[in-house]
Write an enzyme that holds these catalytic residues in place. Structure first.
Site, PDB file in Angstrom:
ATOM      1  N   HIS A   8       0.832  -1.219   0.000  1.00 46.62           N
ATOM      2  CA  HIS A   8       0.000   0.000   0.000  1.00 46.62           C
ATOM      3  C   HIS A   8       0.865   1.266   0.000  1.00 46.62           C
ATOM      4  CE1 HIS A   8      -3.310  -2.717   1.243  1.00 46.62           C
ATOM      5  NE2 HIS A   8      -2.355  -3.265   1.997  1.00 46.62           N
ATOM      6  N   SER A  13      14.744  22.077 -15.496  1.00 48.55           N
ATOM      7  CA  SER A  13      13.533  22.842 -15.754  1.00 48.55           C
ATOM      8  C   SER A  13      13.935  24.213 -16.281  1.00 48.55           C
ATOM      9  CB  SER A  13      12.737  22.995 -14.457  1.00 48.55           C
ATOM     10  OG  SER A  13      11.920  24.146 -14.513  1.00 48.55           O
ATOM     11  N   LYS A  36      15.774  21.950 -10.281  1.00 48.48           N
ATOM     12  CA  LYS A  36      15.148  20.712 -10.740  1.00 48.48           C
ATOM     13  C   LYS A  36      16.051  19.786 -11.532  1.00 48.48           C
ATOM     14  CE  LYS A  36      10.805  20.237 -11.019  1.00 48.48           C
ATOM     15  NZ  LYS A  36       9.890  19.390 -10.279  1.00 48.48           N
ATOM     16  N   GLU A  72       9.956   8.601 -16.711  1.00 55.10           N
ATOM     17  CA  GLU A  72       8.612   9.159 -16.958  1.00 55.10           C
ATOM     18  C   GLU A  72       8.138   8.835 -18.369  1.00 55.10           C
ATOM     19  OE1 GLU A  72       7.753  13.212 -14.736  1.00 55.10           O
ATOM     20  OE2 GLU A  72       9.746  13.243 -15.625  1.00 55.10           O
TER      21      GLU A  72
END
Ligand code: ARG
Length: 458
Positions: A158, A279, A285, A292
């Protein structure tokens, strides 16, 4: 004009330009040129051997096709939309080159069995390639699993801390998945690797062809048994898309974990710069673009499976033009799977592991609570009672903002008189991991032997 078409005989009006473009597949099936030529050479040799066409013609055909192959590979071949697909582009060029003999090549054959052959030849090689890429990724995982055998991380259920595990054990779970993927690919290959040529348009052919001889030349261990099925079956492609979908599902799960693990909240791993981007606005970043994107590309592979399943749904026997829509989903899946596996292998090999951070996190969240329960069971308490005792101890810790490992012996004995001084050694994360010494468990000895077995291909 209809007169330019190989099938122009029965037509009186030229094909509408847009219809021509709409119905053509050359834009994407030119990828099959090599397979098409290889198949045609085998077919021509068989026709010659059987005395169906003269041997001199066979020689001219083979020579002509080899020249066309060179031209295509040198980028000197002009593919024509008017000639619809790769099969007619090559055949028309052959006839233009060698005349009469070229026009004999298509004896006893149809584009319907020809295209089925070409796809099978193409997919067969790609599956072998994909299996090799799977091996590369498995090898990268084994390398990390071997190098980080001391690293303990929290195992989750979980997405909540559950029990401490070896980081290598976690990686080996992916080795299992990828090994099954490889098995699925190899299994699918058995059904890809069957020769459909000889089915003709749908019913077979009136010529005394030798299908076994063609199969032998093209290295097919078997030939199809029903001509209708031969030209209308795309199960083998669907199986490949299904196996690829499962494979991509695995990579998407792994991607998700890599993304999570590289957040500043987790910091379990660091992906090397080459697999991330910055970024344009936030200078701090470092985004995990590669995982991804692999996670995202899973969607198109599922889409490709759905697309072909839907194309094939309710199609009456035998060939229908709908089936021309099989190629793009297939090619796109091959490219996506190969690209994803290749980039993943490189990324895993270069990934840096923050063992200390993982080790610390492995101790949070009452991760060894089950070990306390098991400890009490060894002291004679039934498991359900032990579970209850530890539950109360956990509640006490939550109440007092402490960890289960912070409890003193006196505090433990508030919950059960069976607790003794040996509790402390039993509930370290190392003890927890190594106590799970069952086949498939996370104990170091077990993980080591699993890695060894994987290395030996067992
Ligand atoms: N381009 C076609 C395809 O990919 C080849 C087979 C065409 N057969 C036909 N009867 N129109 O499916």
């Amino acid at each position: 004009m209809s007169k330019d078409k190989l099938w122009g005989g029965r037509f009186t009006q030229p094909t509408d330009k847009f219809v021509e473009e709409f119905t053509a597949s050359i834009q994407f099936d030119k990828r099959l040129y090599h397979q098409d030529i290889r198949g045609s050479i085998a077919h021509a040799r068989m026709l010659g051997k059987q005395g169906i066409i003269p041997m001199e013609d066979v020689e001219q055909i083979v020579h002509g096709l080899q020249q066309i192959l060179q031209q295509i590979e040198a980028g000197e071949f002009d593919f024509s939309i008017a000639l619809e697909d790769i099969h007619m582009n090559i055949e028309a060029r052959l006839s233009a080159k060698i005349g009469e003999a070229g026009k004999r090549l298509h004896t006893g054959r149809s584009r319907n069995d020809q295209v089925a052959l070409d796809i099978r030849l193409y997919l067969r090689d790609e599956i072998v390639d994909i299996a090799t890429y799977l091996d590369l990724l498995i090898d990268a995982l084994l390398g990390q699993a071997e190098a980080n055998l001391d690293v303990i991380m929290p195992g989750f259920t979980h997405l909540q801390t559950a029990q401490p595990i070896l980081f290598s054990h976690h990686l080996m779970a992916y080795v299992e998945m990828l090994t099954r993927d490889k098995g699925r690919m190899e299994d699918c290959l058995k059904r890809v690797n069957v020769l459909p040529l000889g089915a003709g348009a749908l019913a077979g052919t009136t010529f005394p062809i030798d299908r076994e001889y063609v199969a032998e030349q093209l290295n097919f261990p078997a030939i199809t048994r029903n001509s209708l099925d031969s030209v209308s079956d795309r199960d083998f492609a669907l199986e490949f898309l299904a196996a690829s979908s499962i494979l991509m599902m695995h990579l998407s799960r792994f991607s998700e974990e890599l993304i999570l693990w590289s957040t500043s909240e987790f910091r379990f791993i660091e992906l090397s710069d080459g697999f991330c981007t910055g970024s344009s606005i936030m200078p701090q970043k470092k985004n995990p673009d590669v995982p991804e994107l692999v996670r995202g590309k899973t969607g198109r592979v599922y889409g490709n499976l759905m697309a072909l399943l839907t194309v094939m749904k309710s199609l009456p026997l035998a060939y229908n033009k709908d089936m021309q829509e099989d190629k793009e989903p297939l090619f796109d899946t091959i490219d996506t799977v190969k690209g994803s596996l290749k980039i993943f292998a490189d990324m895993i090999r270069e990934m840096r592991i923050n063992g200390e951070t993982m080790r610390r996190a492995a101790g949070y969240g009452f991760s060894t609570a089950t070990d306390v329960a098991d400890y009490l069971v060894r002291k004679g308490l039934p498991f359900r009672d032990a579970h209850e005792v530890v539950g109360k101890a956990v509640a006490y810790c939550v109440e007092n903002e402490m960890d289960i490992t912070d409890l003193s012996l006196a505090e433990w004995q508030l919950f059960s008189a069976k607790v003794d001084n040996d509790i402390f050694a039993a509930i370290t994360v190392e003890a927890s991991v190594n106590a799970r010494n069952v086949p498939g468990g996370t104990a170091r000895a077990r993980v080591e032997s699993e890695i060894r077995a994987a290395r030996e291909g067992k």
